[in-house]
Each structure stands twice: as C-alpha cells, then as structure tokens.
Design a protein around this motif. Sequence first.
Motif, PDB file in Angstrom:
ATOM      1  N   ASP A 126      -6.195  -6.873   1.148  1.00  0.00           N
ATOM      2  CA  ASP A 126      -5.492  -7.759   2.077  1.00  0.00           C
ATOM      3  C   ASP A 126      -6.300  -8.991   2.464  1.00  0.00           C
ATOM      4  O   ASP A 126      -5.928  -9.728   3.379  1.00  0.00           O
ATOM      5  CB  ASP A 126      -5.081  -6.995   3.334  1.00  0.00           C
ATOM      6  CG  ASP A 126      -6.272  -6.544   4.174  1.00  0.00           C
ATOM      7  OD1 ASP A 126      -7.429  -6.791   3.769  1.00  0.00           O
ATOM      8  OD2 ASP A 126      -6.041  -5.933   5.239  1.00  0.00           O
ATOM      9  N   GLY A 127      -7.420  -9.222   1.771  1.00  0.00           N
ATOM     10  CA  GLY A 127      -8.292 -10.345   2.076  1.00  0.00           C
ATOM     11  C   GLY A 127      -9.471  -9.956   2.929  1.00  0.00           C
ATOM     12  O   GLY A 127     -10.437 -10.708   3.048  1.00  0.00           O
ATOM     13  N   VAL A 128      -9.407  -8.761   3.529  1.00  0.00           N
ATOM     14  CA  VAL A 128     -10.491  -8.272   4.376  1.00  0.00           C
ATOM     15  C   VAL A 128     -10.989  -6.911   3.916  1.00  0.00           C
ATOM     16  O   VAL A 128     -12.185  -6.665   3.840  1.00  0.00           O
ATOM     17  CB  VAL A 128     -10.038  -8.185   5.851  1.00  0.00           C
ATOM     18  CG1 VAL A 128     -11.158  -7.600   6.727  1.00  0.00           C
ATOM     19  CG2 VAL A 128      -9.606  -9.544   6.369  1.00  0.00           C
ATOM     20  N   GLN A 129     -10.061  -6.035   3.586  1.00  0.00           N
ATOM     21  CA  GLN A 129     -10.452  -4.666   3.243  1.00  0.00           C
ATOM     22  C   GLN A 129      -9.631  -4.135   2.073  1.00  0.00           C
ATOM     23  O   GLN A 129      -8.535  -4.628   1.778  1.00  0.00           O
ATOM     24  CB  GLN A 129     -10.261  -3.750   4.458  1.00  0.00           C
ATOM     25  CG  GLN A 129      -8.824  -3.714   4.967  1.00  0.00           C
ATOM     26  CD  GLN A 129      -8.672  -2.866   6.211  1.00  0.00           C
ATOM     27  OE1 GLN A 129      -9.504  -2.011   6.498  1.00  0.00           O
ATOM     28  NE2 GLN A 129      -7.610  -3.090   6.964  1.00  0.00           N
ATOM     29  N   TYR A 130     -10.206  -3.120   1.419  1.00  0.00           N
ATOM     30  CA  TYR A 130      -9.504  -2.411   0.369  1.00  0.00           C
ATOM     31  C   TYR A 130      -8.617  -1.349   1.025  1.00  0.00           C
ATOM     32  O   TYR A 130      -9.062  -0.635   1.925  1.00  0.00           O
ATOM     33  CB  TYR A 130     -10.494  -1.765  -0.605  1.00  0.00           C
ATOM     34  CG  TYR A 130     -11.390  -2.781  -1.263  1.00  0.00           C
ATOM     35  CD1 TYR A 130     -10.921  -3.587  -2.289  1.00  0.00           C
ATOM     36  CD2 TYR A 130     -12.711  -2.955  -0.853  1.00  0.00           C
ATOM     37  CE1 TYR A 130     -11.726  -4.529  -2.899  1.00  0.00           C
ATOM     38  CE2 TYR A 130     -13.544  -3.896  -1.449  1.00  0.00           C
ATOM     39  CZ  TYR A 130     -13.040  -4.684  -2.466  1.00  0.00           C
ATOM     40  OH  TYR A 130     -13.847  -5.623  -3.062  1.00  0.00           O
ATOM     41  N   LEU A 131      -7.379  -1.236   0.563  1.00  0.00           N
ATOM     42  CA  LEU A 131      -6.378  -0.425   1.253  1.00  0.00           C
ATOM     43  C   LEU A 131      -6.117   0.885   0.514  1.00  0.00           C
ATOM     44  O   LEU A 131      -6.215   0.960  -0.715  1.00  0.00           O
ATOM     45  CB  LEU A 131      -5.072  -1.210   1.376  1.00  0.00           C
ATOM     46  CG  LEU A 131      -5.196  -2.586   2.049  1.00  0.00           C
ATOM     47  CD1 LEU A 131      -3.870  -3.320   1.992  1.00  0.00           C
ATOM     48  CD2 LEU A 131      -5.656  -2.420   3.499  1.00  0.00           C
ATOM     49  N   ASN A 132      -5.753   1.908   1.297  1.00  0.00           N
ATOM     50  CA  ASN A 132      -5.382   3.194   0.699  1.00  0.00           C
ATOM     51  C   ASN A 132      -3.876   3.468   0.820  1.00  0.00           C
ATOM     52  O   ASN A 132      -3.422   4.592   0.610  1.00  0.00           O
ATOM     53  CB  ASN A 132      -6.181   4.343   1.340  1.00  0.00           C
ATOM     54  CG  ASN A 132      -5.848   4.529   2.819  1.00  0.00           C
ATOM     55  OD1 ASN A 132      -5.145   3.712   3.423  1.00  0.00           O
ATOM     56  ND2 ASN A 132      -6.350   5.605   3.408  1.00  0.00           N
ATOM     57  N   LEU A 133      -3.103   2.450   1.139  1.00  0.00           N
ATOM     58  CA  LEU A 133      -1.656   2.602   1.284  1.00  0.00           C
ATOM     59  C   LEU A 133      -0.994   2.946  -0.044  1.00  0.00           C
ATOM     60  O   LEU A 133      -1.382   2.430  -1.099  1.00  0.00           O
ATOM     61  CB  LEU A 133      -1.036   1.304   1.803  1.00  0.00           C
ATOM     62  CG  LEU A 133      -1.413   0.860   3.214  1.00  0.00           C
ATOM     63  CD1 LEU A 133      -0.828  -0.511   3.496  1.00  0.00           C
ATOM     64  CD2 LEU A 133      -0.907   1.851   4.243  1.00  0.00           C
ATOM     65  N   VAL A 134       0.027   3.791   0.019  1.00  0.00           N
ATOM     66  CA  VAL A 134       0.843   4.113  -1.151  1.00  0.00           C
ATOM     67  C   VAL A 134       2.307   4.074  -0.725  1.00  0.00           C
ATOM     68  O   VAL A 134       2.687   4.702   0.266  1.00  0.00           O
ATOM     69  CB  VAL A 134       0.507   5.506  -1.713  1.00  0.00           C
ATOM     70  CG1 VAL A 134       1.362   5.799  -2.949  1.00  0.00           C
ATOM     71  CG2 VAL A 134      -0.976   5.612  -2.056  1.00  0.00           C
ATOM     72  N   GLU A 135       3.107   3.291  -1.468  1.00  0.00           N
ATOM     73  CA  GLU A 135       4.528   3.163  -1.147  1.00  0.00           C
ATOM     74  C   GLU A 135       5.367   3.401  -2.394  1.00  0.00           C
ATOM     75  O   GLU A 135       4.918   3.158  -3.521  1.00  0.00           O
ATOM     76  CB  GLU A 135       4.837   1.772  -0.592  1.00  0.00           C
ATOM     77  CG  GLU A 135       4.102   1.433   0.693  1.00  0.00           C
ATOM     78  CD  GLU A 135       4.466   0.041   1.208  1.00  0.00           C
ATOM     79  OE1 GLU A 135       5.573  -0.115   1.740  1.00  0.00           O
ATOM     80  OE2 GLU A 135       3.638  -0.860   1.057  1.00  0.00           O
ATOM     81  N   ILE A 136       6.599   3.872  -2.186  1.00  0.00           N
ATOM     82  CA  ILE A 136       7.515   4.125  -3.297  1.00  0.00           C
ATOM     83  C   ILE A 136       8.835   3.412  -3.018  1.00  0.00           C
ATOM     84  O   ILE A 136       9.293   3.346  -1.871  1.00  0.00           O
ATOM     85  CB  ILE A 136       7.729   5.645  -3.502  1.00  0.00           C
ATOM     86  CG1 ILE A 136       8.497   5.914  -4.798  1.00  0.00           C
ATOM     87  CG2 ILE A 136       8.423   6.283  -2.308  1.00  0.00           C
ATOM     88  CD1 ILE A 136       8.474   7.374  -5.214  1.00  0.00           C
TER      89      ILE A 136
END
Length: 587
Positions: free
Chosen positions: A544-554
């Motif tokens: 997101d420009g700041v951090q690596y994300l662990n989000l998962v969407e379907i």
Amino acid sequence: MSACDPQKSETANDNVSTNSIDEGLPREFSQISLTSTSSQDEFYNNGHSEVALKNIYGYYRSQKLCDVVLIAEGCRIPAHKVVLSSCSEYFAAMFTGSLKEAKLNEIVLERVDATALQSLVHYCYTGVIELKEESVEVLLSTASLLQLHAVTKACCTFLMKQLDPCNSLGIALFAEHQSCLTLHKSALEYTYQHFIEVVKHPEYLSLQVDQLANLLKSDDLNVISEEDVFDSVMTWVQHDNINREKHLPTLLKLVKLPLLSSEYLIDKVEQSCGKIQECQPLIMEAVKWHLLPERRTSLSSHRTRPRTSTIGRLLAIGGMDGNKGASNMEIYDPRTNTWSPFMRMGTRRLQFGVAVLQNKLIIVGGRDGLKTLNTVDCFDLTTLSWSTLAAMNTHRHGLGVAVLGNGPHAPVYAVGGHDGWIYLNSVERWDAASRTWTVVAPMAGARSTCGVAALRDVVNFADIRIMIKKMLTYNYSICAAGGYLYALGGHEAPANTMGGRLACVERYDPVTDTWTLLARLSYARDAIGSCLLGDRIVAVGGYDGVQYLNLVEIYDAESNTWRNLAPISIGRAGAAVVAVPPPHRTL
C-alpha cells in the motif's frame, strides 16, 4: 421391588454420596459460619443446600413424602412434584399451571420410554446420568421432551464423539427430528467431510430420495471430482433399480455434469442415463459446455459452479516481505478457510514466474539477490519432491509465465522480464514432451513485471505500456476468468513516478474490446498476487506504499462483490499465487 423402583438403579446410576441425614450432620456443622454486628448475628451454613438435596434424595429412595407417580409403559415411578418442577420446564408447566395434571397424583406419560424416564427422574435428584451408546438416542429424545436442557446437551456432545461414516447420516436425521441444531450441523459437516466413506454404508443406501437430494445440493461434499458424486447417485439407484430409476432425472439435476470430462460424459453418464428422456437435456447442457467454451457465460448455472473440494487449493509463493524476500510457501484450503505453512523453495528467488502443469509446480527464473537466473525448478505436488528442469535460453527476472491449455503436454510460456542489463521482449516456450525451451516470436515491445494470462487459448500480455489506451487506470495484477481478463489494483500513475495505490478492478471483454470498472477491492494496493480458484478470482497480499499486506479477498462475479478470506500469515507483495489441483492424498 418392581423394575421401576427408584432403589433398583442405584448401583448403575448413583455416582454421588448417599449419606443418611444423621451421617451428614458432622459435615454440616463443620461448614457453618457466624458474622456479627453490634445489634445482630447472621448464621450461614455453606453445606446447607447439599445436605438438603441429599435428604430429599433419601426421601425419593425410600418413597416417602412423594406426591406424584409417573407412569410409562406400565412402570410406576414415585417422585416429588417440587423436585421435578425445579429441574424440568415440562413438569413445571404441568404442575404449576392450570392443566388438570396439576391436581392428579398419578400421571401417565404416553410414548415415553420407561427406562429413560427413570434415569431422568434419578438425574433430577442427583445431577448424575449415565450415557451409553445403545441408549443415548432414546435418552436424548426423552430429555428433549421433558425439557431437561443440560441432559439434552450432554447427549448431543456424546453423539458428536461417536460420529462415524457408518452412522453420521442417521445421527444427522435423528438430530433434525429432535431439533438439536448443533448436533445436526456437526453430523452433516462430518458427512460432507467423509462423503466417500459414507456412501459405502447401509445408511446411505436406505436414504429416501428427498434426503439424498438434500445431501447432493451441498457444495461442501468432500470429493475428488464430480465423478464421485455421479457414482454415488448410481450406487443408490442401482441398490433398488426397479423403484429408484424414476428418480434419476431429479438427482441428475444436482450433479454438476458440465464439470465432468467429455469422456466420462459419453462413457458413463450417457450410457447410464441417456435412454431416459428427462435426462437428455441435462446431458446436452454438459456437452454444450465442452463444445462451446465461448458461450460459457450464458450457460453458467449452479451445475457449472464447482464444489469447494474440487477447486483445488491456493499456493502463495515467495514475494517481498518485511525481510525483503520470502522463500516460503503457504497453502490455502477453501474447505476450512485456513492458510498453513507448506514447503520452502530450494533456493532464494525474487521476481520469478510460476506455472502449474498437471500436478507439478514450475518455478521459472527470477533473481537470488545477486544475479538474474535462468534456472527452472519443478516441485511434484504428489511426491512432495524437488527436481531441476532444463534452464531457459535467457536469464530473466520480472518475467510473466502462463500455461496454454490444460493437457499433460500444454506449453509453458516465459514472457519478457529483465536480464540484469536490459528489458526484454523475447518469449520462450517450454515443451513438456521434449523437455526443452524454444525461443518463439518476440513481443512488439520490451517489458518487465508484466501481467500474463491465457484467454481462449491465446497468451495475453498486459502492462501500462501496451494497455494505456484501453485500460481506465494503471493496473499490474492480471488474470483470466470466464472469458474475460481482470486487472486488479495498481498505481494511478506509472510505476516509475510517485502515485497513489488503487483499489479499482477492471474487466476486459475481448469480444467488445472494452474495459469495465467493477466493484473495488477493500483496500488500495499494488503488487497483488492473483489467480482463479474454481470460478472465482482471489487477490492475495500487496503493497500500500507503506507496508506489505496479508489481506486476501475473493470476487463473486454474480453479485459483483469482494469478500475477505482468512489472511496469509505474513504480509507479501508480488507473491506468485497459483491454484493447485485437489490432492488424492493429504499434502
């Protein structure tokens, strides 16, 4: 002493002390306390309720002061109305309300098992009841009638522990009849999970057609392929073919025939059901699905949506994380909505390409932190072993990889990338039969970190350089589904300039040559890992420009909505995300 005498079952049922009134006195005196103020004293006996209940139980055993006799199957059980009413809502309503039974000294309980009733009356005095496999269902139904909720719950818990492929269907049906919702849910989930074993037992063969239909409706049946479901239908029908063949059209509607192989459709389904007129449209629907892939959008139905266990699982491999490069894999199980640690790559790689060919995971190129690689590793998902394939002709990182087709010898394309010095427009093709890489026609322009997907047997390349005239925004993650290309997230400006991350999603229709904006992701990001899992697109991680994300969407195309799945264990951007076939054994 009669068979219904309260004293007869003391040895089996009474797990509490049965001290007499006199024997309880010393303990009572040892538990008293006295608190004082200047004007009054307050006496408190800690053991009062226990001693009182023991005394009441003594009166029950000796049948003294009883004011009601319960009669079931000719068995007479003397008891105290106040005790029964204090434990059972059923008896409380009977004895404290306006019912005629409130004034009667003898109550006949129709269709109530005498042994179960005696055990439950004993429980009202002691709080103890014995649960046995051979009698627990009768006890549960009687406790449910008498509204002894704690006993009902205990019986349900006991039955949950007894679940087995040979009895789960019977327990599910019993629980449904008794309105035991938690037990019913657990028994059904067990049946779904062990469906392949359940169909081998007599309970399955004795199902009524409506009960079988309700079972087949579930997309949670744990099967390797839809062939298992069709086979289970034919097993049930052929058990009593004369009376059950008429139900084939009803049951065949619940089998996902389009998802069977064309060979199986002809050799098995057509052979077994083709002569039945009502089955012919269903078979033709499946044939059209195979023969007219360009029309699948209009042919879609619940029969073309795969069951959860047949869509395989999701692998998230590598990518950038807080440690500037992950070499581990995580695997997602859609049946449990959970991610688990999987294997690690044999060597450290960043910006590599990945493809799945049959049951093999192909990891292509990338860089090891120092140099750009042309090596290719292969991981066998069946044997869980690594091997090395022939190296590419060109070293590449930031390349795109796609498989064209589904056969065992489908070609794998390695597209573009960077060789450590320049951007590349070259393309190589892996031939699984000859196990060699061949240089094929190059792209019109050099590009790296491009999205690559196979759409209608054509390999498509997408990035901001060639799609800017058609795409509405700048997107980087691309995948194909249902005859469309999907582009997810990205920047609102080219990657080499400062720009905000995007949550937008676009779909490209090759028939109309147009891009359409769809429902937005829940969180703006780029470097999303994406792929098709079953018939739905999954978006994994990102930056997101700041951090690596662990989000998962379907994504659900029917409702045009995204929903969250379980997150991956660590935030990753640019992870390679692929769907792997369902295992024939647990990985």
